[in-house]
Scaffold this motif. Structure first.
Motif, PDB file in Angstrom:
ATOM      1  N   ASN A  24       0.873  -1.172   0.000  1.00 60.24           N
ATOM      2  CA  ASN A  24       0.000   0.000   0.000  1.00 60.24           C
ATOM      3  C   ASN A  24       0.911   1.223   0.000  1.00 60.24           C
ATOM      4  N   CYS A  25       0.540   2.263  -0.775  1.00 60.55           N
ATOM      5  CA  CYS A  25       1.395   3.446  -0.840  1.00 60.55           C
ATOM      6  C   CYS A  25       0.666   4.702  -0.378  1.00 60.55           C
ATOM      7  N   GLY A  26      -0.577   4.563   0.051  1.00 61.37           N
ATOM      8  CA  GLY A  26      -1.302   5.730   0.536  1.00 61.37           C
ATOM      9  C   GLY A  26      -0.899   6.053   1.963  1.00 61.37           C
ATOM     10  N   ASP A  27      -1.436   7.138   2.501  1.00 56.91           N
ATOM     11  CA  ASP A  27      -1.141   7.405   3.905  1.00 56.91           C
ATOM     12  C   ASP A  27      -2.089   6.577   4.774  1.00 56.91           C
ATOM     13  N   ARG A  28      -1.851   6.588   6.052  1.00 54.87           N
ATOM     14  CA  ARG A  28      -2.616   5.697   6.941  1.00 54.87           C
ATOM     15  C   ARG A  28      -4.095   6.044   6.993  1.00 54.87           C
TER      16      ARG A  28
END
Length: 164
Positions: free
Chosen positions: A9-13
């Motif tokens: 996953n590369c999005g923020d939390r």
């Protein structure tokens, strides 16, 4: 890692949609051939139209990663409304194709919040005439999904292709 299958996953939390697991076999992926995929996704929010997907597709050339252009809807493309594309592929009112149907995975917007999982399932990859720039090699794909400017999900996948 160059070569071989990997994902993250590369999005923020705060992204509401998160890929929990993904496995793909064989490695490298063979075209034509059979592809076994299993995946699990959790979504804390319904995903509704317009769902925008931005793909960045890169191919390894030696030690360099080259971004591939968007040609005929393949490559590093921006799809402004995936919901409409899905409706064109699978007309609303028709049942979702297998194995989605069996596992209760929706194929139309809106996608309700919740957890979705696809146990190991086989897909046949047809002998499609791929453009010359999409042949054997190592690839990286970054997919970012958003709605009205809000990022919903971001996933990076690396894989190798081998066409027969």
């Amino acid at each position: 890692q160059v070569g071989g299958f990997a994902w993250e996953n590369c999005g923020d939390r705060r992204d509401p949609v998160v890929l929990q697991s993904l496995s793909v076999a064989p490695d490298p992926i063979s075209i034509p051939g059979s592809l076994r995929v299993s995946a699990a996704v959790s979504s804390g929010k319904a995903m509704a139209s317009p769902l925008k997907v931005v793909l960045v597709v890169e191919k390894a050339l030696g030690d360099l990663w080259i971004q591939l252009p968007c040609i005929d809807q393949l490559g590093s493309c921006t799809y402004n409304d995936v919901c409409t594309i899905l409706d064109n592929l699978i007309p609303p009112g028709t049942t979702c194709p297998e194995p989605l149907l069996t596992y209760g995975i929706p194929c139309h917007c809106p996608f309700k919040a919740g957890s979705y999982s696809l146990p190991a399932s086989d897909f046949i990859l047809p002998d499609v005439e791929l453009p010359a720039w999409m042949t054997n090699g190592n690839y990286r794909v970054r997919a970012a999904v958003s709605n009205g400017g809000e990022e919903l999900a971001c996933v990076k996948v690396a894989f190798s292709l081998q066409s027969q």
